[in-house]
Design a protein around this motif. Structure first.
Motif, PDB file in Angstrom:
ATOM      1  N   UNK A 176       0.827  -1.210   0.000  1.00 27.30           N
ATOM      2  CA  UNK A 176       0.000   0.000   0.000  1.00 27.30           C
ATOM      3  C   UNK A 176       0.861   1.259   0.000  1.00 27.30           C
ATOM      4  N   UNK A 177       1.968   1.237   0.741  1.00 26.10           N
ATOM      5  CA  UNK A 177       2.893   2.375   0.703  1.00 26.10           C
ATOM      6  C   UNK A 177       3.454   2.549  -0.701  1.00 26.10           C
ATOM      7  N   UNK A 178       3.830   1.442  -1.324  1.00 25.99           N
ATOM      8  CA  UNK A 178       4.380   1.506  -2.683  1.00 25.99           C
ATOM      9  C   UNK A 178       3.349   2.037  -3.674  1.00 25.99           C
ATOM     10  N   UNK A 179       2.071   1.719  -3.444  1.00 26.45           N
ATOM     11  CA  UNK A 179       1.007   2.210  -4.335  1.00 26.45           C
ATOM     12  C   UNK A 179       1.045   3.725  -4.437  1.00 26.45           C
ATOM     13  N   UNK A 180       1.293   4.390  -3.301  1.00 20.11           N
ATOM     14  CA  UNK A 180       1.325   5.855  -3.323  1.00 20.11           C
ATOM     15  C   UNK A 180       2.694   6.391  -3.701  1.00 20.11           C
ATOM     16  N   UNK A 181       3.750   5.710  -3.269  1.00 21.61           N
ATOM     17  CA  UNK A 181       5.094   6.204  -3.569  1.00 21.61           C
ATOM     18  C   UNK A 181       5.393   6.187  -5.061  1.00 21.61           C
ATOM     19  N   UNK A 182       4.801   5.241  -5.804  1.00 18.33           N
ATOM     20  CA  UNK A 182       5.067   5.205  -7.240  1.00 18.33           C
ATOM     21  C   UNK A 182       4.412   6.377  -7.971  1.00 18.33           C
ATOM     22  N   UNK A 183       3.540   7.123  -7.274  1.00 20.93           N
ATOM     23  CA  UNK A 183       2.963   8.344  -7.839  1.00 20.93           C
ATOM     24  C   UNK A 183       3.830   9.564  -7.570  1.00 20.93           C
TER      25      UNK A 183
END
Length: 530
Positions: free
Chosen positions: A430-437
Motif C-alpha cells: 500500500x505504501x508503494x502504491x502511493x510512492x510510485x505516484x
C-alpha cells in the motif's frame, strides 16, 4: 469481570483430556503456496486453561498455522490433536463446531448488517417460522454490556468505529463458549480502557478452564496476560517457554534471529531524523470542520517533515486526515496545499495535487484481496500506465519490481495474491502504491498497526528516509513511543479540536499523554501563553 454466559450458545462437549496433558498439539506442520514454503516443521502446544502467546515477524507463519488449525487451509504434512483427538477440520465453521473460536485482527463480520445480526449470524433465534428479533436484540445488548459496550444493536455494524466492531467480534467469539479461543491482534483497534476490559475477559476464560492463543506484536500485553509463549521465524517454531523465563530484548532477538548485543546496537540508530531546515509548507489547515466530527482542527506539514497526530479514539485524528484528503467534505475552516487554497470535490482532486493516503483499515479500504501484488501496487498509477485503455505491461513490471526491491516486500512474485502476504508486507504494498505516484505529502493512518517489530522498524526507517528526501508525512498513531521517537512535531487532538502542538524539543510520551488528558483551552500550544 464475568464472561458472558448465555444459555442459547451451548458449550462444546468434545473429547476428554487427561490432567496435565495439553489441549492442543500441532506437530511437523508443513504448508507451501505455489511451491514457496510458508511452514516448515512448525509446532504449537497449548495447555488446558492456558493463555499462550504466539509471536513472530510478519511472514513468520503465525496466520498460516492458525488457518491450518481452523480449517481455512489444508496442511501438506503434520498432525493436529485437539481435546485428545486427532482432527482435520474441513472449514472454519467445522472448527467452530469442534470447539475453536477465532477473533481475527481484521474484523471478519458483515458491515451492512446490524450488530444483532452479526452476533447471531448463522445461529438466529426463531419463534415458530419467524425470527425472534425482540429476544435477539435483548440478548445482543446483554452480551455487549458484559464488555462495557452500550450501542444501538439495531444499527448497521459499519456505522460504528473499528474499536466497537472489534469488541462485537470478541463478544461473538467468546459467546460460543469454546474450549479454545484464538485472538489474532485483538487489541490493535482498542484504547487502554477497552484493552483492560478484554484482559479481564481473558483472565475469566482462563479461570473457567478455557484456553486462549493470543497473537500480538505489543510485548507489554504478552507479559501482562500470557503464561507461555511460542516464537516463530521463517515458517518454523524456534522457541517455546514460560513468559517469566524470557526477557523482552531476548524475545525480540529470537523473533529476528539476531544476538541480543546486535539488537542493542541497532536500537541506538533505529530512528534517524532529518535535523536540517524544513522546506515549503505543503499542508496548512486552520480551524477545519466537517459536520460534527471536526470542530476546529489545526495542522501544518512542511516538506521533509514527519508530523504526528495524537489523541484518543474519537478525538478527530482520522477525520482530520479524511478531510485533508477530500474523503469528507469541509464545512468550515481553511485548507491550503503548497500555498494555494484547496477545496476538494473528491479524493481524486487531492491525488492530483500530490497527496496520498493509507487508511487505517487495510482490509476494507486498502487492499483488494483477490488481486495480485502487481495489480494492487499499481492501482492508482493505472491511468499513467495506460494508452487507449491498454496497460503497458513492460512499464508496469519495471515499476513493480523496483518497489518490491526498494521496500523489501516478501512475496513469491508479483502475481501472488496480496491476501496471501503477511500484514506487514501488505502494508508495504500500500505504501508503494502511493510512492510510485511520487507524492509531495503522504498521510498514514496507523501505518504500523498489527505488524511485527521487524516490519515496523523497516517502515519507520523508510519514512525517515523519505522525509530526508523531501516528502512530507502526516502520521496518525496510537503508539506514543512511535510518535515521540519518530515525529518532528506532534499535534494532539481532543473532541474534534487541536489542543496542543509539541515540537521536537518537548516531545515525550508523558507530554503527549498530558496534552491528551486536557480539554481545549486547558493546554497551551507550543510557544503560547502558559
Amino acid at each position: 469481570m464475568r464472561v458472558p454466559s448465555l444459555g442459547f450458545f451451548p458449550s462444546f462437549q468434545g473429547g476428554t483430556v487427561e490432567q496435565g496433558q495439553p489441549l492442543l498439539v500441532m506437530q511437523g506442520i508443513q504448508k507451501s503456496f505455489s511451491g514457496v514454503p510458508a511452514l516448515r516443521e512448525a509446532s504449537l502446544r497449548v495447555g488446558q486453561g492456558e493463555v499462550h502467546a504466539l509471536i513472530g515477524q510478519n511472514g513468520a507463519g503465525k496466520s498460516t498455522l492458525i488457518k491450518i488449525l481452523t480449517g481455512a487451509y489444508r496442511r501438506d504434512a503434520g498432525t493436529v490433536t485437539f481435546a485428545g483427538q486427532e482432527v482435520n477440520f474441513a472449514s472454519p465453521q467445522a472448527a467452530q463446531l469442534g470447539g475453536i473460536s477465532t477473533i481475527y485482527q481484521e474484523v471478519n463480520l458483515v458491515g451492512f448488517r446490524s450488530v444483532t445480526e452479526n452476533i447471531f449470524l448463522g445461529r438466529e433465534l426463531r419463534r415458530g417460522p419467524f425470527l425472534d428479533w425482540g429476544r435477539m436484540n435483548a440478548e445482543a445488548r446483554q452480551v455487549l454490556e458484559r464488555f462495557n459496550v452500550r450501542v444501538d444493536v439495531t444499527r448497521p455494524l459499519m456505522s460504528y468505529s473499528v474499536a466497537v466492531q472489534q469488541m462485537v467480534a470478541v463478544a461473538r467469539a467468546v459467546s460460543f463458549r469454546s474450549r479454545l479461543v484464538i485472538m489474532d491482534e485483538p487489541t490493535s483497534s482498542l484504547d487502554d480502557r477497552e484493552v483492560e476490559t478484554l484482559f479481564g475477559v481473558i483472565r475469566q476464560l482462563k479461570a473457567e478452564g478455557v484456553s486462549v492463543v493470543f497473537v500480538s506484536h505489543r510485548l507489554d500485553e504478552l507479559y501482562a496476560v500470557c503464561d507461555r509463549i511460542t516464537v516463530m521465524r521463517d515458517g518454523r517454531t524456534v522457541d517455546e517457554r514460560a513468559m517469566v523465563d524470557i526477557g523482552k530484548l531476548e524475545l525480540v532477538a529470537r523473533m529476528l534471529g539476531k544476538e541480543v548485543g546486535e539488537l542493542r546496537r541497532e536500537g541506538e540508530t533505529a530512528f534517524v531524523r532529518n535535523s536540517g531546515p524544513r522546506g515549503e509548507a505543503l499542508l496548512e489547515g486552520h480551524r477545519l470542520q466537517t459536520g460534527g466530527a471536526l470542530r476546529g482542527a489545526d495542522v501544518e506539514v512542511r516538506a521533509g517533515e514527519i508530523v504526528g497526530l495524537a489523541g484518543l479514539l474519537g478525538s478527530g485524528r482520522t477525520e482530520t486526515a479524511r478531510a485533508v484528503f477530500g474523503a469528507d467534505p469541509l464545512t468550515g475552516g481553511e485548507l491550503h496545499v503548497s500555498g494555494r487554497p484547496a477545496r476538494w470535490r473528491s479524493p481524486a482532486d487531492a491525488i492530483r495535487a500530490g497527496i496520498g493516503f493509507c487508511s487505517e483499515d487495510r482490509k476494507v479500504e486498502g487492499i483488494i484481496p483477490d488481486m495480485s501484488v502487481r495489480e494492487n501496487l499499481t492501482l492508482a498509477l493505472l491511468p499513467a500506465l495506460s494508452r487507449g485503455g491498454v496497460v503497458d505491461p513492460a512499464r508496469q513490471a519495471e515499476i513493480v519490481d523496483r518497489f518490491i526491491a526498494r521496500l523489501g516486500i516478501k512475496t513469491a512474485g508479483p502475481d501472488q495474491k496480496i491476501r496471501e502476504l503477511s500484514g506487514g508486507n501488505q502494508q508495504k504494498v500500500l505504501l508503494a502504491r502511493w510512492l510510485c505516484l511520487n507524492p509531495k505529502l503522504l498521510i498514514l493512518d496507523e501505518p504500523t498497526r498489527g505488524i511485527d517489530v521487524g516490519a515496523k522498524g523497516e517502515i519507520q526507517a523508510l519514512l525517515s528516509e523519505l522525509a530526508r528526501e523531501g516528502l512530507g508525512v502526516l502520521m496518525i498513531s496510537s503508539e506514543l513511543e512511535e510518535l515521540s521517537e519518530g515525529a518532528d512535531r506532534v499535534v494532539v487532538m481532543r473532541d474534534g479540536r487541536s489542543v496542543a502542538e509539541l515540537p521536537r524539543a518537548e516531545l515525550t510520551q508523558d507530554a503527549i499523554m498530558n496534552a491528551m488528558a486536557h480539554g481545549p483551552g486547558e493546554v497551551p500550544a507550543a510557544g503560547g501563553p502558559a
